[in-house]
Design a protein around this motif. Structure first.
Motif, PDB file in Angstrom:
ATOM      1  N   GLU A  87      60.871  69.352  24.200  1.00 55.65           N
ATOM      2  CA  GLU A  87      60.806  67.988  23.658  1.00 55.65           C
ATOM      3  C   GLU A  87      62.242  67.482  23.480  1.00 55.65           C
ATOM      4  O   GLU A  87      63.064  68.172  22.879  1.00 55.65           O
ATOM      5  CB  GLU A  87      60.102  68.031  22.302  1.00 55.65           C
ATOM      6  CG  GLU A  87      59.505  66.691  21.892  1.00 55.65           C
ATOM      7  CD  GLU A  87      58.748  66.773  20.587  1.00 55.65           C
ATOM      8  OE1 GLU A  87      57.824  67.602  20.492  1.00 55.65           O
ATOM      9  OE2 GLU A  87      59.133  66.039  19.657  1.00 55.65           O
ATOM     10  N   PRO A  88      62.554  66.298  24.005  1.00 54.35           N
ATOM     11  CA  PRO A  88      63.928  65.813  23.868  1.00 54.35           C
ATOM     12  C   PRO A  88      64.196  65.283  22.461  1.00 54.35           C
ATOM     13  O   PRO A  88      63.263  65.141  21.673  1.00 54.35           O
ATOM     14  CB  PRO A  88      63.995  64.674  24.891  1.00 54.35           C
ATOM     15  CG  PRO A  88      62.602  64.188  25.005  1.00 54.35           C
ATOM     16  CD  PRO A  88      61.699  65.339  24.712  1.00 54.35           C
ATOM     17  N   ASP A  89      65.462  65.007  22.182  1.00 51.83           N
ATOM     18  CA  ASP A  89      65.817  64.398  20.886  1.00 51.83           C
ATOM     19  C   ASP A  89      65.212  63.011  20.822  1.00 51.83           C
ATOM     20  O   ASP A  89      64.842  62.430  21.843  1.00 51.83           O
ATOM     21  CB  ASP A  89      67.344  64.289  20.751  1.00 51.83           C
ATOM     22  CG  ASP A  89      67.969  65.668  20.662  1.00 51.83           C
ATOM     23  OD1 ASP A  89      69.152  65.809  21.067  1.00 51.83           O
ATOM     24  OD2 ASP A  89      67.261  66.597  20.212  1.00 51.83           O
ATOM     25  N   GLU A  90      65.191  62.484  19.617  1.00 53.99           N
ATOM     26  CA  GLU A  90      64.563  61.158  19.418  1.00 53.99           C
ATOM     27  C   GLU A  90      65.194  60.067  20.271  1.00 53.99           C
ATOM     28  O   GLU A  90      64.506  59.225  20.820  1.00 53.99           O
ATOM     29  CB  GLU A  90      64.678  60.777  17.941  1.00 53.99           C
ATOM     30  CG  GLU A  90      63.415  61.146  17.178  1.00 53.99           C
ATOM     31  CD  GLU A  90      63.466  60.698  15.735  1.00 53.99           C
ATOM     32  OE1 GLU A  90      63.086  61.513  14.871  1.00 53.99           O
ATOM     33  OE2 GLU A  90      63.882  59.554  15.493  1.00 53.99           O
TER      34      GLU A  90
END
Lengths: 145, 111
Positions: free
Chosen positions: A7-10
């Motif tokens: 999951e990537p950063d926001e």
């Protein structure tokens, strides 16, 4: 081949990184599929939705606040505005031919002059589309002239 | 002299206004046939404007048919040269663009 999904950063957008020692046919195919999926168009006929590949589209035309997609033998409607389609596909083989038309360069069979600085594009499905004078410089740029 | 210059300026303005007859519409595309018809009306308009102001300025009189005839022929020749030159330029550009299209097509086939 290991496949890792993270999951990537926001703030980060979704992205795909391919790490390989050598690019082979399988990887190239994967990249082609991913690239195609990014630019797939959602088109409608009545209430039925279709996924179209941009390379199958001859041109887009805006009429009365509706955007229509013309393929070789079929007609669809798009929910997107013409300027949104231009933003999505403008870098590829598509270009704005007039205020209401975006044309696929690869579907043009030939060009003929049509007076007053305009050109008529003869398409591969035998349709003819007018290219407005103000958009001819854009066409020249796309063709590298 | 001042009056003549004034009329010349107004003549230029009216000639430029004639462009609206052949200018492209933002709302719809004109077909080739419509453009040709518009060019024809543009040509008639230019004749009327030049004749009217020519008479006003005193270049020629309406009673002298020979003078009027010469002016009409001159307008026709200049208009024709302009149309032919524009068309030739566009034709040359179309040929270049068609060559590029062919090149793109060949590149696509090789892929």
């Amino acid at each position: 081949m290991k496949i890792i999904v993270e999951e990537p950063d926001e703030q980060e957008e979704d992205h795909v990184i391919i790490r390989c020692r050598q690019m082979d046919d399988t990887l190239l195919q994967m990249i082609q599929i991913l690239k195609r999926k990014q630019k797939t168009l959602v088109a409608y006929q009545e209430t039925t939705a279709f996924m179209l590949q941009p390379e199958d589209v001859f041109y887009f035309e805006a009429v009365d606040n509706h955007v229509f997609i013309y393929c070789k033998d079929s007609l669809y409607e798009s929910k997107q505005k013409l300027y949104e389609i231009e933003l999505l596909l403008g870098e590829d083989q598509f270009f704005r031919a007039s205020k209401s038309v975006i044309l696929n360069l690869r579907k043009i069979k030939s060009l003929t002059p049509a007076f007053s600085g305009r050109f008529e594009a003869n398409l591969k499905n035998n349709e003819k589309i007018m290219i407005s004078r103000q958009y001819v410089p854009l066409l020249k740029q796309k063709l590298g002239l | 002299m001042g009056k003549q210059l004034f009329f010349l300026a107004v003549l230029s303005l009216f000639c430029a206004l004639g462009e609206f007859i052949i200018m492209e519409s933002e709302e719809r595309q004109y077909s080739k046939k419509e453009i040709i018809i518009r060019f024809f009306f543009h040509y008639l308009y230019m004749n009327l404007v030049v004749l009217f102001f020519g008479i006003k300025i005193g270049w020629f009189t309406i009673l002298n048919r020979l003078e009027i005839g010469i002016v009409l022929v001159m307008i026709a020749i200049i208009y024709l040269i302009n149309v032919i030159a524009s068309y030739a330029r566009d034709k040359s550009l179309a040929e270049k663009m068609n060559q590029k299209l062919l090149h793109l097509e060949n590149q696509q086939e090789m892929k």
